[in-house]
Write a protein that holds these residues in place. Structure first.
Motif, short mmCIF file in Angstrom:
data_model
loop_
_atom_site.label_atom_id
_atom_site.label_comp_id
_atom_site.label_asym_id
_atom_site.label_seq_id
_atom_site.Cartn_x
_atom_site.Cartn_y
_atom_site.Cartn_z
N GLN A 66 11.14 74.08 50.10
CA GLN A 66 10.20 74.04 51.21
C GLN A 66 10.71 74.75 52.47
O GLN A 66 9.96 75.48 53.12
CB GLN A 66 9.84 72.59 51.54
CG GLN A 66 8.85 71.94 50.58
CD GLN A 66 7.56 72.72 50.46
OE1 GLN A 66 6.94 73.08 51.45
NE2 GLN A 66 7.16 73.02 49.24
N PRO A 67 11.97 74.55 52.87
CA PRO A 67 12.45 75.23 54.08
C PRO A 67 12.38 76.76 53.99
O PRO A 67 12.12 77.44 54.98
CB PRO A 67 13.91 74.75 54.21
CG PRO A 67 13.91 73.43 53.53
CD PRO A 67 12.98 73.58 52.37
N GLY A 70 8.87 77.78 54.66
CA GLY A 70 8.59 77.60 56.09
C GLY A 70 9.11 78.76 56.91
O GLY A 70 8.45 79.25 57.84
N LYS A 71 10.30 79.23 56.57
CA LYS A 71 10.87 80.39 57.26
C LYS A 71 9.98 81.62 57.07
O LYS A 71 9.69 82.35 58.03
CB LYS A 71 12.27 80.66 56.71
CG LYS A 71 12.90 81.94 57.26
CD LYS A 71 14.19 82.26 56.54
CE LYS A 71 14.71 83.63 56.98
NZ LYS A 71 15.95 84.00 56.27
N VAL A 205 18.10 79.73 56.51
CA VAL A 205 17.55 78.39 56.41
C VAL A 205 18.47 77.36 57.08
O VAL A 205 18.02 76.52 57.87
CB VAL A 205 17.32 78.01 54.93
CG1 VAL A 205 16.94 76.54 54.80
CG2 VAL A 205 16.23 78.89 54.32
N LEU A 209 17.77 75.29 60.50
CA LEU A 209 17.80 73.84 60.62
C LEU A 209 18.66 73.41 61.81
O LEU A 209 18.27 72.51 62.56
CB LEU A 209 18.35 73.22 59.33
CG LEU A 209 18.54 71.71 59.32
CD1 LEU A 209 17.21 71.00 59.57
CD2 LEU A 209 19.16 71.24 58.00
N ARG A 344 8.47 76.30 60.02
CA ARG A 344 9.77 75.88 59.51
C ARG A 344 9.99 74.39 59.75
O ARG A 344 10.52 73.68 58.89
CB ARG A 344 10.88 76.70 60.17
CG ARG A 344 12.18 76.63 59.41
CD ARG A 344 13.24 77.52 60.01
NE ARG A 344 12.81 78.90 60.13
CZ ARG A 344 13.65 79.90 60.30
NH1 ARG A 344 14.95 79.67 60.38
NH2 ARG A 344 13.21 81.12 60.40
N SER A 345 9.59 73.90 60.92
CA SER A 345 9.78 72.48 61.20
C SER A 345 8.94 71.62 60.26
O SER A 345 9.41 70.58 59.77
CB SER A 345 9.43 72.18 62.66
OG SER A 345 8.08 72.43 62.92
N SER A 347 8.07 72.48 57.25
CA SER A 347 8.65 72.58 55.91
C SER A 347 9.83 71.64 55.76
O SER A 347 10.01 71.02 54.70
CB SER A 347 9.07 74.03 55.63
OG SER A 347 10.18 74.41 56.41
N PHE A 348 10.66 71.51 56.80
CA PHE A 348 11.76 70.55 56.74
C PHE A 348 11.22 69.12 56.69
O PHE A 348 11.80 68.25 56.01
CB PHE A 348 12.70 70.73 57.94
CG PHE A 348 13.65 71.87 57.79
CD1 PHE A 348 14.60 71.89 56.79
CD2 PHE A 348 13.59 72.96 58.65
CE1 PHE A 348 15.48 72.95 56.64
CE2 PHE A 348 14.45 74.03 58.51
CZ PHE A 348 15.41 74.03 57.50
N ASN A 349 10.12 68.88 57.37
CA ASN A 349 9.52 67.54 57.30
C ASN A 349 8.98 67.28 55.91
O ASN A 349 9.06 66.15 55.40
CB ASN A 349 8.39 67.43 58.33
CG ASN A 349 7.97 65.99 58.57
OD1 ASN A 349 8.79 65.14 58.87
ND2 ASN A 349 6.68 65.72 58.43
N SER A 351 10.30 68.47 53.22
CA SER A 351 11.48 68.16 52.41
C SER A 351 11.91 66.71 52.60
O SER A 351 12.32 66.04 51.65
CB SER A 351 12.64 69.10 52.79
OG SER A 351 12.40 70.41 52.35
#
Length: 409
Positions: A66-67, A70-71, A205, A209, A344-345, A347-349, A351
């Motif tokens: 996912q990250p 997002g990138k 990535v 983060l 990106r934020s 996508s980290f969420n 994850s």
């Protein structure tokens, strides 16, 4: 006209989210039976192991990839990533209908997790095109579509399995995913300046983060997302057994087990837009904290109910508060994230969400041998209370720090 574009995007992506989640959840009711009847597995333990691995495989690879998506969304646009995910999942899901061995299904589910990302891309796109004073409503509405799909998907999957067999469901699911992607391609609009995005230096990535974690609210919000999913899913694997304990082996046991599983989603679907709209008026942080505390309150009585009817009542009320959790986290992430790192934020969420989906049932199953499912309800309630208390202090401390910093400069 431009001012109303966000409403069109929200409507289309809510419908797309419904079709994607319905398609993804259609396989849940019959996965074990599919392995038995179409793959010839006879040992119950072997079936259980393969079913668990196949179901979890999607979350494992999704958590990892996912990250990266997002990138790329911040560089090439959210709509491109939305279509990449939707059409990719449509093809892979249809291929599952041609699987001949259990490992074929496992590999395809892992590949599906690699390309997955329709929902986080939709969240990112909606958040980027919606007026900031309507973000809460938009996030709640978007979630209601996904929740409705998650509720109705297993229901439709069970009906189709009885009428057309197992393999055609994968073709139908692939077609639904393709339809959602095609509608999004035709109707969703995004104002994204690729040339401007290309001029901005894109970090890796891990570095990305680190850059996001400098934003004081982001680590708190990512942790809250994980804890929410972990708490919610810890008791889920044992829920049918708990219903059997309350109801006995009388008629309609399967119906009541399914009803208990879906009633939380029904109230979640109804309340998410309402709480989202309320968060636009009184603040997302307040709704988040109230919802965390309320969900904690509704979990604990489930350990002491004496009938399925009482369990249904508290599961319904739990869903009402659940409607104010993930949408408000998404709204707060959008509020605190720079425009060029929004995808990106999210996508980290996503994850963090996948990690909670993976670990919640595993840890819950392990703990159940020690404390029983009743203990799991108490455990989840206490964990949500602790999350609420910690979030209250953490978000307040970061807000105070931000105010002090603004005064300093």
């Amino acid at each position: 006209m431009q001012r109303q574009r966000w409403k069109t995007n929200l409507t289309v992506l809510m419908g797309g989210n419904f079709l994607v989640m319905a398609g993804m959840m259609m396989i849940v009711p019959f996965l074990s039976l599919y392995l038995k009847q179409d793959f010839g597995l006879t040992d119950e333990r072997e079936v259980g192991v393969w079913a668990g691995l196949i179901f979890a495989a999607n979350f494992v690879t999704s958590f990892i990839f996912q990250p990266l998506w997002g990138k790329l969304a911040d560089k090439y646009g959210r709509k491109v990533m939305l279509l990449r995910s939707g059409f990719g999942m449509a093809i892979i899901t249809a291929l599952m209908g041609f699987a001949k061995e259990p490992w074929h299904l496992l590999a395809l589910r892992m590949l599906n997790g690699v390309v997955a990302g329709y929902t986080p891309a939709a969240v990112s796109l909606v958040s980027a095109t919606t007026p900031k004073n309507r973000i809460g409503f938009a996030m709640g509405t978007l979630q209601s579509g996904g929740t409705a799909g998650a509720i109705l998907g297993p229901f439709f999957g069970g009906l189709l399995a009885d009428s057309v067999g197992f393999r055609p469901i994968f073709y139908i699911t692939g077609s639904l995913l393709f339809l959602a992607s095609a509608i999004s391609w035709l109707l969703v609009r995004e104002n994204f300046d690729r040339s401007a995005a290309a001029l901005k230096k894109q970090s890796g990535v891990i570095k990305g983060l680190r850059e996001l974690l400098v934003i004081r609210q982001l680590p708190v919000l990512l942790t809250i997302t994980f804890l929410i999913q972990f708490s919610m899913l810890s008791p889920m694997p044992l829920m049918p057994l708990y219903v059997e304990k309350l109801h006995g082996t009388a008629a309609n046991l399967a119906f009541y087990a399914g009803f208990v599983g879906s009633v939380t989603g029904l109230s979640n679907m109804v309340c998410a837009p309402i709480l989202g709209k309320l968060s636009d008026r009184i603040g997302s942080s307040r709704i988040l904290l109230i919802s965390l505390a309320g969900a904690g309150v509704m979990f604990i009585p489930q350990a002491f109910v004496g009938s399925v009817g009482q369990l249904l009542l508290f599961r319904f009320l739990l869903g009402c508060f659940m409607g104010g959790l993930i949408p408000t986290v998404n709204a707060l992430i959008r509020k605190h994230t720079p425009d060029d790192m929004v995808s990106r934020s999210f996508s980290f969420n996503s994850s963090s969400l996948a990690l909670g989906n993976m670990l919640g049932p595993v840890v819950g199953g392990a703990l159940s041998g020690l404390i029983g499912i009743e203990g799991l309800f108490v455990f989840s309630g206490v964990l949500l209370f602790a999350t609420c208390a910690w979030a209250t202090q953490a978000l307040r401390a970061r807000r105070t720090g931000a105010i002090d910093a603004s005064r300093k400069y």
